[in-house]
Write an enzyme that holds these catalytic residues in place. Structure first.
Site, PDB file in Angstrom:
ATOM      1  N   HIS A 226       0.758  -1.268  -0.033  1.00 42.69           N
ATOM      2  CA  HIS A 226       0.063  -0.047   0.130  1.00 42.69           C
ATOM      3  C   HIS A 226       0.718   1.386   0.202  1.00 42.69           C
ATOM      4  CE1 HIS A 226      -3.648  -2.513   1.751  1.00 42.69           C
ATOM      5  NE2 HIS A 226      -3.650  -2.330   0.312  1.00 42.69           N
ATOM      6  N   ARG A 228       0.761   4.476   0.618  1.00 43.05           N
ATOM      7  CA  ARG A 228       0.815   5.575   1.589  1.00 43.05           C
ATOM      8  C   ARG A 228       1.434   5.029   2.844  1.00 43.05           C
ATOM      9  NH1 ARG A 228      -5.585   5.534   2.429  1.00 43.05           N
ATOM     10  NH2 ARG A 228      -5.818   3.563   3.587  1.00 43.05           N
ATOM     11  N   ARG A 283      -3.155   4.917  -1.948  1.00 45.63           N
ATOM     12  CA  ARG A 283      -3.180   3.535  -1.386  1.00 45.63           C
ATOM     13  C   ARG A 283      -2.587   2.686  -2.326  1.00 45.63           C
ATOM     14  NH1 ARG A 283      -5.884   0.011   2.612  1.00 45.63           N
ATOM     15  NH2 ARG A 283      -6.891  -1.754   1.758  1.00 45.63           N
ATOM     16  N   TYR A 354      -1.433   0.756   9.809  1.00 43.29           N
ATOM     17  CA  TYR A 354      -0.834   0.740  11.380  1.00 43.29           C
ATOM     18  C   TYR A 354      -1.785   0.176  12.172  1.00 43.29           C
ATOM     19  CZ  TYR A 354      -4.388   4.682  11.472  1.00 43.29           C
ATOM     20  OH  TYR A 354      -5.503   5.273  11.175  1.00 43.29           O
ATOM     21  N   TYR A 404     -11.372  -6.867  10.164  1.00 40.63           N
ATOM     22  CA  TYR A 404     -12.458  -6.866   9.156  1.00 40.63           C
ATOM     23  C   TYR A 404     -12.316  -7.816   8.263  1.00 40.63           C
ATOM     24  CZ  TYR A 404      -9.408  -3.549   6.927  1.00 40.63           C
ATOM     25  OH  TYR A 404      -8.193  -3.252   6.272  1.00 40.63           O
ATOM     26  N   GLU A 427       0.868  -5.510  11.076  1.00 40.49           N
ATOM     27  CA  GLU A 427       0.252  -3.994  10.921  1.00 40.49           C
ATOM     28  C   GLU A 427       1.354  -3.444  12.088  1.00 40.49           C
ATOM     29  OE1 GLU A 427      -1.504  -2.667   8.874  1.00 40.49           O
ATOM     30  OE2 GLU A 427      -3.090  -4.207   8.347  1.00 40.49           O
TER      31      GLU A 427
END
Length: 510
Positions: A226, A228, A283, A354, A404, A427
């Site tokens: 990703h 960012r 992203r 994160y 999720y 993460e």
């Protein structure tokens, strides 16, 4: 004629769908365990979540229209306590543009633009949704995130044969330059290759760090999927440094494993996120499109359970899954390479930010692989070491349950098709105070966090694969020495025997 052609097309499409479904079912273990079963066993009831925050409907992408708008942008954390809060939050999203940056079972982090600030506050209050402001001024955080490199530092680092530091975020050219330097400097155990190119023609560079042992188990490590998440690729490079430049200091188990590392999976998106403040939170990759409707979320594009929960078929969405499974050159390159290395690769670590989580499959739905206890145990070991050494808490668990559902993700694909035993999404820091714009001063700390995860997986591989290289070396060495000494003793006995016989013969003659 046209009707016949349409019928044939529809039948072919249905057949392909059934085929893909059967393929998924054949890969997914029949022994997968539902989260609910585990919850019942442990005595805790787990509520079924509703559709994941409307992820299948159009969303506005996290691309801000101007640099000026960044200065006033804020990040809210909205508390989601139950299903009623979820429904209320969805109603708010249907009334105004809200970009979700991070989600968990208990809260959602959202980007609030200046133009919608007052309206968003009013809507949250009217729904009795609690919130706090995590970042009051996104622009200031971005300004402080990556300070410029001084001329003195640049000159000093340049003398080492590369430009990379671990106090700054670097562009793709500098990252690749560091990999080139390592391959040239540590030729005995480091090799470098390109496994493919991105949409815009940038190389996807892979560095292999070899144990030197035949048939050694291997760990795949990647970052930067990703755009960012700058800290992810910087962390992976920090781990690479430990595995190469400081190899002599590694725990013995880590020297017994091979490593395949791609620090930057999404070079196009990463470069785009550096191009202007307004693009900092981009992203996706840079698959052709128009404006903000460009790019694919590479972590929704892998070919296992592609197109399921937590994905979108809307091109402007941040979680757009792409035209088909592994449709993007970046995901295709990774999948092809890992496919060639089966069953050698038995560890898979993909670094993100994160939230401070160590997550394992399945992510496409609330199900657990049959070996989830092994995954939990190794994750717990890593988290405990991070807490002891760094004083930072990482939560360990199943990704769909703790965060999720997200289908088509890299870790699920690695577990299902790659047949990788220890598969994790990590993460990294922090828990939201900085979020995606964590300062470059945290690179070393995150690198140390990541190193402990790699170490725990390496130890598990050495143990489960039967490798005990140090003991093996000692055993081989001991056996070889014993054999040599025995041969020398035999030669000595033969020589002494011959000498004694000769002396006796000479005595008789005398």
């Amino acid at each position: 004629m046209l009707r016949a052609v349409l019928c044939v097309c529809l039948l072919a499409s249905a057949s392909a769908a059934r085929s893909r479904s059967r393929s998924d079912e054949s890969v997914e273990s029949k022994e997968d365990i539902s989260i609910e079963e585990v919850s019942k066993e442990s005595g805790s009831a787990e509520d079924e979540s509703s559709e994941e925050y409307g992820v299948n409907r159009p969303q506005s992408p996290t691309q801000i229209s101007s640099n000026e708008e960044v200065s006033g942008a804020k990040v809210f954390r909205v508390s989601i306590k139950d299903k009623n809060d979820e429904r209320d939050f969805e109603r708010i999203r249907s009334k105004t543009f809200i970009d979700m940056l991070h989600r968990s079972k208990s809260d959602v982090d959202i980007l609030v633009r200046p133009s919608t600030y007052e309206k968003t506050k009013d809507l949250l209050r009217s729904a009795n949704l609690d919130y706090e402001i995590l970042i009051d001024n996104l622009g200031k955080r971005i300004e402080l995130e990556n300070p410029a490199i001084s001329e003195e530092t640049a000159e000093l680092v340049g003398r080492q044969g590369h430009k990379l530091t671990f106090e700054h975020y670097h562009r793709v050219e500098d990252q690749h330059g560091y990999l080139d330097y390592l391959a040239e400097t540590y030729k005995d155990y480091v090799t470098l290759e390109s496994i493919g190119t991105s949409h815009e023609g940038r190389e996807l560079k892979l560095i292999k760090i070899s144990s030197g042992y035949p048939n050694a188990s291997a760990i795949w490590i990647d970052g930067g999927i990703h755009a960012r998440e700058w800290i992810a690729s910087a962390t992976v490079l920090h781990i690479v440094r430990e595995l190469t430049e400081y190899r002599d200091n590694l725990p013995e188990e880590m020297k017994q494993v091979d490593y395949y590392v791609v620090p930057m999976v999404n070079p196009d998106g990463y470069e785009f996120s550096h191009s202007a403040y307004r693009n900092r939170l981009w992203r996706k990759n840079r698959a052709p499109g128009s404006g903000s409707c460009q790019g694919v979320d590479l972590n929704r594009n892998y070919g296992y359970k592609w197109g399921g929960k937590g994905t979108s078929n809307y091109k402007c969405s941040d979680i757009f899954r792409g035209a088909g499974p592994n449709s993007e050159p970046e995901t295709k390159a990774v999948a092809n390479y890992i496919g060639k290395k089966k069953p050698e690769i038995q560890g898979f670590l993909t670094f993100h930010s994160y939230g401070q989580y160590i997550l394992y499959p399945w992510g496409y739905d609330k199900k657990l692989p049959p070996d989830y206890e092994d995954l939990q145990r190794v994750g717990d070991i890593a988290a405990q070491r991070i807490k002891e050494k760094q004083g930072v808490k990482y939560k360990v668990g199943n990704s769909a349950n703790m965060l999720y559902a997200a289908a088509g993700a890299a870790d699920d694909w690695a577990k299902a098709y790659g047949k990788v035993k220890y598969t994790y999404t990590v993460e990294l820091r922090d828990e939201g105070s900085y979020g995606f714009v964590i300062p470059s001063s945290e690179i070393t700390a995150c690198g140390k966090d990541g190193f402990e995860v790699v170490r725990a997986v390496a130890e598990a591989l050495v143990k489960t694969s039967g490798y005990r290289r140090k003991a093996l070396d000692e055993s081989i060495g001991s056996n070889w020495l014993d054999s040599l000494m025995e041969k020398l003793r035999r030669i000595q006995n033969i020589f002494l025997g011959s000498t004694l016989t000769m002396r006796r013969s000479e005595t008789k003659r005398a």
